[in-house]
Design a protein around this motif. Sequence first.
Motif, PDB file in Angstrom:
ATOM      1  N   VAL A 143       0.841  -1.203   0.000  1.00  6.68           N
ATOM      2  CA  VAL A 143       0.000   0.000   0.000  1.00  6.68           C
ATOM      3  C   VAL A 143       0.875   1.251   0.000  1.00  6.68           C
ATOM      4  N   TYR A 144       1.899   1.229   0.855  1.00  7.90           N
ATOM      5  CA  TYR A 144       2.767   2.413   0.925  1.00  7.90           C
ATOM      6  C   TYR A 144       3.526   2.611  -0.376  1.00  7.90           C
ATOM      7  N   ASN A 145       3.960   1.513  -0.976  1.00  8.09           N
ATOM      8  CA  ASN A 145       4.712   1.607  -2.223  1.00  8.09           C
ATOM      9  C   ASN A 145       3.881   2.308  -3.304  1.00  8.09           C
ATOM     10  N   ILE A 146       2.631   1.916  -3.456  1.00 12.33           N
ATOM     11  CA  ILE A 146       1.771   2.517  -4.478  1.00 12.33           C
ATOM     12  C   ILE A 146       1.533   3.992  -4.167  1.00 12.33           C
TER      13      ILE A 146
ATOM     14  N   PRO B  89     -15.314   0.060   4.238  1.00  9.37           N
ATOM     15  CA  PRO B  89     -14.025   0.726   4.470  1.00  9.37           C
ATOM     16  C   PRO B  89     -13.910   2.040   3.708  1.00  9.37           C
ATOM     17  N   SER B  90     -14.511   2.102   2.498  1.00 10.44           N
ATOM     18  CA  SER B  90     -14.356   3.328   1.719  1.00 10.44           C
ATOM     19  C   SER B  90     -15.057   4.493   2.404  1.00 10.44           C
ATOM     20  N   SER B  91     -16.197   4.221   3.076  1.00 12.09           N
ATOM     21  CA  SER B  91     -16.829   5.353   3.755  1.00 12.09           C
ATOM     22  C   SER B  91     -16.074   5.708   5.029  1.00 12.09           C
ATOM     23  N   ILE B  92     -15.404   4.720   5.634  1.00 12.19           N
ATOM     24  CA  ILE B  92     -14.613   5.051   6.825  1.00 12.19           C
ATOM     25  C   ILE B  92     -13.470   5.982   6.452  1.00 12.19           C
ATOM     26  N   ILE B  93     -12.762   5.665   5.365  1.00 14.15           N
ATOM     27  CA  ILE B  93     -11.615   6.527   5.017  1.00 14.15           C
ATOM     28  C   ILE B  93     -12.106   7.906   4.604  1.00 14.15           C
ATOM     29  N   ALA B 142      -5.534  14.322   3.498  1.00 15.54           N
ATOM     30  CA  ALA B 142      -5.724  13.117   2.695  1.00 15.54           C
ATOM     31  C   ALA B 142      -4.517  12.200   2.785  1.00 15.54           C
ATOM     32  N   SER B 143      -3.290  12.772   2.621  1.00 17.89           N
ATOM     33  CA  SER B 143      -2.159  11.849   2.609  1.00 17.89           C
ATOM     34  C   SER B 143      -1.836  11.364   4.013  1.00 17.89           C
ATOM     35  N   LEU B 144      -1.992  12.233   5.014  1.00 18.35           N
ATOM     36  CA  LEU B 144      -1.630  11.800   6.361  1.00 18.35           C
ATOM     37  C   LEU B 144      -2.609  10.772   6.912  1.00 18.35           C
ATOM     38  N   THR B 145      -3.880  10.831   6.489  1.00 15.66           N
ATOM     39  CA  THR B 145      -4.838   9.863   7.017  1.00 15.66           C
ATOM     40  C   THR B 145      -4.456   8.451   6.603  1.00 15.66           C
ATOM     41  N   LEU B 146      -4.092   8.281   5.328  1.00 16.11           N
ATOM     42  CA  LEU B 146      -3.716   6.937   4.888  1.00 16.11           C
ATOM     43  C   LEU B 146      -2.434   6.481   5.579  1.00 16.11           C
ATOM     44  N   VAL B 147      -1.454   7.414   5.675  1.00 19.35           N
ATOM     45  CA  VAL B 147      -0.195   7.043   6.318  1.00 19.35           C
ATOM     46  C   VAL B 147      -0.441   6.707   7.782  1.00 19.35           C
ATOM     47  N   ALA B 148      -1.369   7.446   8.429  1.00 15.31           N
ATOM     48  CA  ALA B 148      -1.694   7.138   9.827  1.00 15.31           C
ATOM     49  C   ALA B 148      -2.284   5.742   9.921  1.00 15.31           C
ATOM     50  N   GLY B 149      -3.089   5.379   8.908  1.00 14.71           N
ATOM     51  CA  GLY B 149      -3.642   4.030   8.885  1.00 14.71           C
ATOM     52  C   GLY B 149      -2.555   2.979   8.805  1.00 14.71           C
ATOM     53  N   ILE B 150      -1.514   3.246   7.961  1.00 11.69           N
ATOM     54  CA  ILE B 150      -0.409   2.294   7.853  1.00 11.69           C
ATOM     55  C   ILE B 150       0.371   2.253   9.168  1.00 11.69           C
ATOM     56  N   ALA B 151       0.701   3.452   9.688  1.00 10.99           N
ATOM     57  CA  ALA B 151       1.585   3.517  10.851  1.00 10.99           C
ATOM     58  C   ALA B 151       0.910   2.952  12.091  1.00 10.99           C
ATOM     59  N   SER B 152      -0.429   3.050  12.138  1.00  7.27           N
ATOM     60  CA  SER B 152      -1.122   2.603  13.353  1.00  7.27           C
ATOM     61  C   SER B 152      -0.994   1.100  13.559  1.00  7.27           C
ATOM     62  N   LYS B 153      -0.641   0.366  12.494  1.00  9.65           N
ATOM     63  CA  LYS B 153      -0.532  -1.080  12.631  1.00  9.65           C
ATOM     64  C   LYS B 153       0.772  -1.489  13.291  1.00  9.65           C
ATOM     65  N   SER B 154       1.711  -0.563  13.412  1.00 11.26           N
ATOM     66  CA  SER B 154       2.993  -0.947  14.000  1.00 11.26           C
ATOM     67  C   SER B 154       3.052  -0.493  15.455  1.00 11.26           C
ATOM     68  N   ASP B 155       4.119  -0.918  16.129  1.00 12.93           N
ATOM     69  CA  ASP B 155       4.235  -0.544  17.539  1.00 12.93           C
ATOM     70  C   ASP B 155       4.780   0.868  17.696  1.00 12.93           C
ATOM     71  N   LEU B 204      -6.218  15.692  -5.507  1.00 17.19           N
ATOM     72  CA  LEU B 204      -7.161  14.724  -6.080  1.00 17.19           C
ATOM     73  C   LEU B 204      -6.552  13.337  -6.170  1.00 17.19           C
ATOM     74  N   ILE B 205      -5.294  13.278  -6.659  1.00 20.64           N
ATOM     75  CA  ILE B 205      -4.625  11.976  -6.787  1.00 20.64           C
ATOM     76  C   ILE B 205      -4.554  11.300  -5.427  1.00 20.64           C
ATOM     77  N   VAL B 206      -4.156  12.100  -4.408  1.00 20.55           N
ATOM     78  CA  VAL B 206      -3.958  11.527  -3.083  1.00 20.55           C
ATOM     79  C   VAL B 206      -5.277  11.018  -2.513  1.00 20.55           C
ATOM     80  N   ILE B 207      -6.353  11.814  -2.698  1.00 21.10           N
ATOM     81  CA  ILE B 207      -7.651  11.382  -2.175  1.00 21.10           C
ATOM     82  C   ILE B 207      -8.103  10.105  -2.878  1.00 21.10           C
ATOM     83  N   ALA B 208      -7.960  10.087  -4.222  1.00 21.74           N
ATOM     84  CA  ALA B 208      -8.404   8.915  -4.971  1.00 21.74           C
ATOM     85  C   ALA B 208      -7.638   7.676  -4.541  1.00 21.74           C
ATOM     86  N   LEU B 209      -6.317   7.836  -4.350  1.00 20.31           N
ATOM     87  CA  LEU B 209      -5.509   6.681  -3.959  1.00 20.31           C
ATOM     88  C   LEU B 209      -5.861   6.198  -2.566  1.00 20.31           C
ATOM     89  N   SER B 210      -6.078   7.156  -1.633  1.00 23.12           N
ATOM     90  CA  SER B 210      -6.456   6.732  -0.283  1.00 23.12           C
ATOM     91  C   SER B 210      -7.744   5.943  -0.339  1.00 23.12           C
TER      92      SER B 210
END
Lengths: 221, 220
Positions: A143-146, B89-93, B142-155, B204-210
Amino acid sequence: MRKIWWKFLASGLLLYTVIFGLIGDVPRQPILNETIRNVYFHVPMWFGMMALMISSLTYSIKYLRQGQTQDDVYAVEFANVAIVFGVLGFITGSLWGNYTWGDPLPKDPKIIAVEVGLLIYSAYFVLRGSFEDEQKKARLSAVYNIFAFASFMPLVWILPRLTDSLHPGNGGNPAFGKYDMDSNMRMVFYPAILAWILVGVWIASLRIRIKLLNNHLQENI
Amino acid sequence: MREIKNLILKDIILEWRQKYAFNGMVLYVVSTVFMCYISFKLKTNSIEAITWNTLFWIIILFSAVNSITKSFIQEKAGRQLYYYQLAKPSSIILAKIIYNFLLMIFLGFLGFFIYSVFMGNKAENLWLYLLSLVLGALGFSASLTLVAGIASKSDNTAGLMAVLSFPILLPILSMLIKLSKNAMDGLAFSSSYDEIMVISGIDLIVIALSYMLFPFLWKS
């Protein structure tokens, strides 16, 4: 992957590039002089890096769609070799810049873009390092890569064209004609691009095979 | 649509109940501005226009990273699982992005207000500056929300958040600094169409990708 002919092609083209890149005729340009030969080594690094990054992206997308572990291995190793190519391009570029622009690291949007690119892919590996679970690691890093690739692209292709750059072909259209290459140089330049991309794919494919064999061995223990 | 609205309302209510987190964010912005005031304005009594602008964006960047980091970790994993069964999930993001966007707009405008009180207002074309603030809030959220989603899975969420998001935010940040520099020079809207278009495009790109990538995150 296991076909052998393209490896001969890669070595042949690389030999051709090195030999004719060093002894071939080049036009005498002011300032550039003989350093224009660096075009055969510096520019193909970027082409190689872009090609490898795009391969890595493709396999990340494929992983998310189909969820096969080997696609993740492909994505990682292509990204790995892309970083090596990026660093090599950075070094050849700063050597070249030292003698033509008088500064190994001038202020230039393309250099900044590459530094950011290297940061992004380093972050990709930091991300991978912080998970234990293989599936989770693979999915999140894909996901991060894309996501990272998509936000990296504007930096490379759009922003340098909006600002002035020392690199040729900016602030307008990215024409290669501006490199002032004559037909002699093109005869070496295009094969050089192909050769370096093939070498990159070759290195990546070797690493992929080692890793897949390792995975296979560990599963059978 | 109703789902998204309810999720946003839920986030706002949650925020309202735990006011300490929200007050913490506001205080973060205010104290950072005050730090800059003490270290720049008081010492030298002058600040160059470019430094003024860049400093402001750095403050906004850090408060954005700081406040959006917690969008997925403030709720327990069990409750996340509960949402997973209730909503798409799409409505959550989308709900998270919109909520963080509102939050960033609030923090950005508040930050700009306090910043101009302490450090002086150097933006001649105020509306263009505020527009760049809105576009920046959209891109950041938009970009930080997705990254927060990724980062939240780690310790190591906080550390990973900074490492992952800074390189991604750099293109948009450099365009924003350019656009707001135009606003500071008092240029008209028409002269910065290029920048506005590029920033909106990136947003727009970032929102669409998230939107497309979040379902894959959500599963793990």
